[in-house]
Structure formats: C-alpha cells, structure tokens
Scaffold this active site. Sequence first.
Site, PDB file in Angstrom:
ATOM      1  N   GLY A  13       4.876   5.593 -11.537  1.00  0.00           N
ATOM      2  CA  GLY A  13       5.760   6.280 -12.491  1.00  0.00           C
ATOM      3  C   GLY A  13       5.062   6.426 -13.834  1.00  0.00           C
ATOM      4  O   GLY A  13       4.284   5.562 -14.230  1.00  0.00           O
ATOM      5  N   GLY A  79       3.090   7.391  -1.482  1.00  0.00           N
ATOM      6  CA  GLY A  79       1.863   7.644  -0.727  1.00  0.00           C
ATOM      7  C   GLY A  79       0.705   6.790  -1.206  1.00  0.00           C
ATOM      8  O   GLY A  79       0.824   5.588  -1.331  1.00  0.00           O
ATOM      9  N   ARG A  87       3.123  15.291   7.585  1.00  0.00           N
ATOM     10  CA  ARG A  87       4.309  15.789   8.295  1.00  0.00           C
ATOM     11  C   ARG A  87       3.971  16.013   9.774  1.00  0.00           C
ATOM     12  O   ARG A  87       3.018  16.714  10.106  1.00  0.00           O
ATOM     13  CB  ARG A  87       4.781  17.089   7.644  1.00  0.00           C
ATOM     14  CG  ARG A  87       6.152  17.551   8.137  1.00  0.00           C
ATOM     15  CD  ARG A  87       6.635  18.754   7.338  1.00  0.00           C
ATOM     16  NE  ARG A  87       7.018  18.405   5.989  1.00  0.00           N
ATOM     17  CZ  ARG A  87       8.207  17.902   5.634  1.00  0.00           C
ATOM     18  NH1 ARG A  87       9.113  17.690   6.560  1.00  0.00           N
ATOM     19  NH2 ARG A  87       8.468  17.614   4.381  1.00  0.00           N
ATOM     20  N   ASP A 120       1.975  -2.116 -10.537  1.00  0.00           N
ATOM     21  CA  ASP A 120       1.630  -3.010  -9.428  1.00  0.00           C
ATOM     22  C   ASP A 120       1.188  -2.242  -8.175  1.00  0.00           C
ATOM     23  O   ASP A 120       0.219  -2.633  -7.524  1.00  0.00           O
ATOM     24  CB  ASP A 120       2.767  -3.991  -9.127  1.00  0.00           C
ATOM     25  CG  ASP A 120       4.039  -3.314  -8.664  1.00  0.00           C
ATOM     26  OD1 ASP A 120       4.250  -2.140  -9.018  1.00  0.00           O
ATOM     27  OD2 ASP A 120       4.831  -3.957  -7.943  1.00  0.00           O
ATOM     28  N   GLY A 121       1.872  -1.133  -7.867  1.00  0.00           N
ATOM     29  CA  GLY A 121       1.499  -0.353  -6.682  1.00  0.00           C
ATOM     30  C   GLY A 121       0.070   0.158  -6.791  1.00  0.00           C
ATOM     31  O   GLY A 121      -0.742   0.005  -5.869  1.00  0.00           O
ATOM     32  N   THR A 142       3.175   0.031 -17.196  1.00  0.00           N
ATOM     33  CA  THR A 142       4.541   0.173 -16.686  1.00  0.00           C
ATOM     34  C   THR A 142       5.529  -0.113 -17.808  1.00  0.00           C
ATOM     35  O   THR A 142       5.320  -1.042 -18.601  1.00  0.00           O
ATOM     36  CB  THR A 142       4.886  -0.760 -15.499  1.00  0.00           C
ATOM     37  OG1 THR A 142       6.306  -0.770 -15.341  1.00  0.00           O
ATOM     38  CG2 THR A 142       4.418  -2.179 -15.662  1.00  0.00           C
ATOM     39  N   ASP A 144       8.249  -1.340 -17.216  1.00  0.00           N
ATOM     40  CA  ASP A 144       9.006  -2.519 -16.774  1.00  0.00           C
ATOM     41  C   ASP A 144       8.414  -3.836 -17.272  1.00  0.00           C
ATOM     42  O   ASP A 144       9.091  -4.861 -17.260  1.00  0.00           O
ATOM     43  CB  ASP A 144       9.060  -2.564 -15.235  1.00  0.00           C
ATOM     44  CG  ASP A 144       9.631  -1.300 -14.629  1.00  0.00           C
ATOM     45  OD1 ASP A 144      10.408  -0.617 -15.323  1.00  0.00           O
ATOM     46  OD2 ASP A 144       9.296  -0.992 -13.465  1.00  0.00           O
ATOM     47  N   ASP A 146       6.342  -5.765 -15.853  1.00  0.00           N
ATOM     48  CA  ASP A 146       6.467  -6.765 -14.799  1.00  0.00           C
ATOM     49  C   ASP A 146       5.143  -7.107 -14.111  1.00  0.00           C
ATOM     50  O   ASP A 146       5.134  -7.715 -13.052  1.00  0.00           O
ATOM     51  CB  ASP A 146       7.490  -6.291 -13.755  1.00  0.00           C
ATOM     52  CG  ASP A 146       7.116  -4.935 -13.142  1.00  0.00           C
ATOM     53  OD1 ASP A 146       6.051  -4.398 -13.492  1.00  0.00           O
ATOM     54  OD2 ASP A 146       7.897  -4.425 -12.332  1.00  0.00           O
ATOM     55  N   ARG A 179      36.249   0.385 -27.454  1.00  0.00           N
ATOM     56  CA  ARG A 179      35.906   0.499 -26.043  1.00  0.00           C
ATOM     57  C   ARG A 179      34.911  -0.558 -25.571  1.00  0.00           C
ATOM     58  O   ARG A 179      34.155  -1.111 -26.373  1.00  0.00           O
ATOM     59  CB  ARG A 179      35.267   1.861 -25.772  1.00  0.00           C
ATOM     60  CG  ARG A 179      36.296   2.927 -25.593  1.00  0.00           C
ATOM     61  CD  ARG A 179      35.655   4.266 -25.345  1.00  0.00           C
ATOM     62  NE  ARG A 179      36.693   5.228 -25.004  1.00  0.00           N
ATOM     63  CZ  ARG A 179      36.584   6.535 -25.171  1.00  0.00           C
ATOM     64  NH1 ARG A 179      35.480   7.041 -25.676  1.00  0.00           N
ATOM     65  NH2 ARG A 179      37.568   7.329 -24.835  1.00  0.00           N
ATOM     66  N   GLY A 187      13.960  -1.008 -15.326  1.00  0.00           N
ATOM     67  CA  GLY A 187      13.204  -2.268 -15.307  1.00  0.00           C
ATOM     68  C   GLY A 187      12.961  -2.829 -13.920  1.00  0.00           C
ATOM     69  O   GLY A 187      12.365  -3.888 -13.773  1.00  0.00           O
ATOM     70  N   ARG A 188      13.488  -2.131 -12.913  1.00  0.00           N
ATOM     71  CA  ARG A 188      13.377  -2.602 -11.522  1.00  0.00           C
ATOM     72  C   ARG A 188      13.886  -4.028 -11.384  1.00  0.00           C
ATOM     73  O   ARG A 188      14.966  -4.324 -11.860  1.00  0.00           O
ATOM     74  CB  ARG A 188      11.935  -2.452 -11.039  1.00  0.00           C
ATOM     75  CG  ARG A 188      11.799  -1.288 -10.078  1.00  0.00           C
ATOM     76  CD  ARG A 188      10.389  -1.014  -9.724  1.00  0.00           C
ATOM     77  NE  ARG A 188       9.708  -2.159  -9.141  1.00  0.00           N
ATOM     78  CZ  ARG A 188       8.431  -2.166  -8.823  1.00  0.00           C
ATOM     79  NH1 ARG A 188       7.696  -1.080  -9.033  1.00  0.00           N
ATOM     80  NH2 ARG A 188       7.869  -3.211  -8.301  1.00  0.00           N
ATOM     81  N   GLU A 239      19.160  -2.267 -14.299  1.00  0.00           N
ATOM     82  CA  GLU A 239      19.453  -1.600 -13.018  1.00  0.00           C
ATOM     83  C   GLU A 239      19.320  -2.545 -11.825  1.00  0.00           C
ATOM     84  O   GLU A 239      19.961  -2.362 -10.800  1.00  0.00           O
ATOM     85  CB  GLU A 239      18.527  -0.396 -12.825  1.00  0.00           C
ATOM     86  CG  GLU A 239      17.046  -0.778 -12.795  1.00  0.00           C
ATOM     87  CD  GLU A 239      16.107   0.410 -12.607  1.00  0.00           C
ATOM     88  OE1 GLU A 239      16.585   1.553 -12.551  1.00  0.00           O
ATOM     89  OE2 GLU A 239      14.885   0.172 -12.527  1.00  0.00           O
ATOM     90  N   GLN A 291      13.984   6.648 -20.839  1.00  0.00           N
ATOM     91  CA  GLN A 291      13.160   5.480 -21.187  1.00  0.00           C
ATOM     92  C   GLN A 291      11.685   5.678 -20.862  1.00  0.00           C
ATOM     93  O   GLN A 291      10.827   4.934 -21.318  1.00  0.00           O
ATOM     94  CB  GLN A 291      13.678   4.238 -20.443  1.00  0.00           C
ATOM     95  CG  GLN A 291      15.040   3.809 -20.898  1.00  0.00           C
ATOM     96  CD  GLN A 291      15.775   2.988 -19.853  1.00  0.00           C
ATOM     97  OE1 GLN A 291      15.746   1.767 -19.884  1.00  0.00           O
ATOM     98  NE2 GLN A 291      16.422   3.653 -18.903  1.00  0.00           N
TER      99      GLN A 291
HETATM  100  O1  F6P Z   1       8.701   1.390 -12.615  1.00  0.00           O
HETATM  101  C1  F6P Z   1       9.168   2.248 -13.591  1.00  0.00           C
HETATM  102  C2  F6P Z   1      10.528   2.779 -13.245  1.00  0.00           C
HETATM  103  O2  F6P Z   1      10.967   3.631 -14.275  1.00  0.00           O
HETATM  104  C3  F6P Z   1      11.577   1.713 -12.963  1.00  0.00           C
HETATM  105  O3  F6P Z   1      12.093   1.126 -14.119  1.00  0.00           O
HETATM  106  C4  F6P Z   1      12.585   2.505 -12.152  1.00  0.00           C
HETATM  107  O4  F6P Z   1      13.289   1.639 -11.283  1.00  0.00           O
HETATM  108  C5  F6P Z   1      11.702   3.444 -11.353  1.00  0.00           C
HETATM  109  O5  F6P Z   1      10.471   3.535 -12.048  1.00  0.00           O
HETATM  110  C6  F6P Z   1      12.287   4.823 -11.183  1.00  0.00           C
HETATM  111  O6  F6P Z   1      11.451   5.550 -10.348  1.00  0.00           O
HETATM  112  P1  F6P Z   1      11.550   7.124 -10.168  1.00  0.00           P
HETATM  113  O7  F6P Z   1      10.923   7.751 -11.377  1.00  0.00           O
HETATM  114  O8  F6P Z   1      10.803   7.403  -8.930  1.00  0.00           O
HETATM  115  O9  F6P Z   1      13.008   7.473 -10.089  1.00  0.00           O
END
Ligand code: F6P
Length: 370
Positions: A13, A79, A87, A120-121, A142, A144, A146, A179, A187-188, A239, A291
Amino acid sequence: MEVQKILVMTGGGDAPGLNAVIRAVVKRAVLGHDWEVVGSVESFNGVLDDPMRIVRLELSNVAGLLMRGGTILGTSNRGGPFESPVRRPDGTIETVDRSDELIRRLHRIGIDAVVSIGGDGSQRIAQALYEKGLPIVGVPKTIDNDLDATEMTFGFQTAVETATDAIDKLQTTAESHDRVMIVELMGRDAGWIALSAGIAGGADTILIPEIPFEVDHVAMHVKRRRKAGHHFSIIVVAEGAFPLGGTALTVKEREPGRPNPILGGVGRWLGDELEARGFPETRVCVLGHLQRGGVPAAMDRLLATRFGVAAVDLVAEGCFGEMVALRGDDIVSVPIRDAITRYRTIDRDHNLLRTGRGLGICFGDVVPRS
Ligand code: F6P
C-alpha cells in the site's frame, strides 16, 4: 562487485514519503556514485511484464518530488514474484512462482542491486529474493508502523497528523450536538495510528487490537462522562480492534496473491451496539484512505530522505539482505529477516498506553474514573 546500475521499486500500500525516498535514492546514487538508476513500475510487475515497464530515473525526474504523496512508480499490494496471479481458462485465478524468472530478467537488463521500499509483505519478498542470491536492500514503509526492527516507518507520522486533524474537527460537531462520535482509523492489526492520534486529538475512548474491549465498559464510560457534565464523547477505534472473545471485522477476505484481508466495519458495529444501549445520537466516521494520501509531513520527509540515502550507502558497502532502520536518533542497518520475524504491536506497558490511562482514557478493558 562493482555497482553501475540499480533498480528501485515501491511495493504494498502507498504511504506518504515514498517519493521522498525515490528522490533521495536517485540523488545519492547519481551524485555520490555516478550510478544509473531505474525504477520498476508497480512493484516488481514492471520487470515481469511484457514489454517490461522500467523507467530511467535521473535527477530531472525527481526534482520537486519531496512534497508529493503517493509514488511516481506506482505500487501493488497483491501478487509479487512468488505468487504472481495468472488467470486460468475457466476464469479463476491461480498464483505461480516467477521469482527465478524475475532474477533472470533483472540480470538481462544489467541490474547490479535492488532497493525495495515496502512494508512487511515487500520485505518478506526481498528476504526470499536475497536468499535466492539477489543483491537487495530494504527501506521500511507503512502508515501502520508495524514493522519490527525499526522504531518508526515513514508514512506513519503523516497518517497520525491526518487522523488527529479529523478528530479535532469531529470534536466541535460532537460537542454542538451532544453526540457520541466514533472514528474508525487504519492500522491493520496494530493500534499505533489510533493510539497516537487518539491521544493527540483528545479522544475519551481509544480501542486498539492489542486490547480486546467490552462494549459495556465503553457505554459506562460515556455515561459517566455525561454525569460529570461532558455531554459528548469521541471514540477512536482502530480497524483491527475487536470485542473480548470476538475477532476483527473484515470487508473483504484473503484472496489469491493477497495475504491480508481488508479490515473494516468495527466502527459501524460499535455504533449500533451503543445505540442499542441508549445512545441514539451516535455517529460513525470511517477515515479510510485519507490516511494514506496527501502531502507527507515534514518528519516523514526527513525520515524517508535519511532512509533513501542510507539505503544507497548499504548498496555501496555491499551490505545486501539488510534494511535501513531508525534506532534512537540514528539510521542503522538490520538484517531484513529481523524486520519480518515479528509483527510490531503495542506492548501493554508501552509509555503511550500508560500516558493514556493516566489521562483517564477508556481502552475498553476497564471503566476509568471520569
Ligand atoms: O497497510 C496499510 C493499510 O492502509 C492498512 O492500514 C489497511 O488495513 C490496508 O492498508 C488497506 O489496504 P487497501 O489499500 O488494499 O484497501
């Protein structure tokens, strides 16, 4: 081995600061070493595609990139060379390992080393390619935050700024209407963005994946605040947060070539639960990809730039299989392996958590005094 030509790619991402790394890599490689730099479009896809999508990166290409969000090279978070989607005739997707082919293609176009900018990926892929003999170095990215083995990734601080700004704005409208305002942040499976922006934005409740929450505790905290004269509440929920005994909600499950599900929905779910507990004026805001976008914060530009220069220096020193990392005030190098062995989440005794508890913020595990 004498380096003459390097390839840079951005994977996973996007995150604010990717372009700042590309700029720093090109400047350092060209000005410091007189190397040629090329970029692979959309992660490693650019090398694997026919015709290849490889772009020459010169000083003129990277001028003005420092403040530009996204990545000029494009990116992909599905991927990769080990799980390249293909495919089948019946329309279904299977994944095939094209890593050997990738390495052959890189040799064919004269690449001496690769700079892999990713989370990480991407670093997992970098490590596996390194183990197959590819000279590669990593740059940790990232929003996140993380990735282990670095104290911070670039992109995180911009995401926190954006989220804090959103919370600031929600405060005034929440207060006007008495409210309960829930804001769901990215943030995964780590709560870094939610915890940091929640504290910076003055949230009353912060729910993170590291601390399973109880809705009754959250409801009680809102009630107690009301009794104390605070008629509105701001609840920040990551999330990946989930109720005690439950699991994180997803909007899309894992797919071939995409190891992570897409998380989301906990904000809406919590809103319904609170409404059912007597808070009909509950509203939910999902901040989502805001974000990830926009102009990188100054601190992310700095970190990205320091990482980019250091990554080229790692290549020059022949330190392959290493990733640049922030340690204290210094940029160091660590084995890529160390960054991917463990997922970096928030420890229960982390100072930010203690700070939050000290302020009376509810984390959903107990009801603090209001
Ligand atoms: O790892 C970054 C991130 O934005 C996460 O916080 C989120 O869960 C994920 O990527 C969203 O991925 P995509 O852009 O594929 O919807």
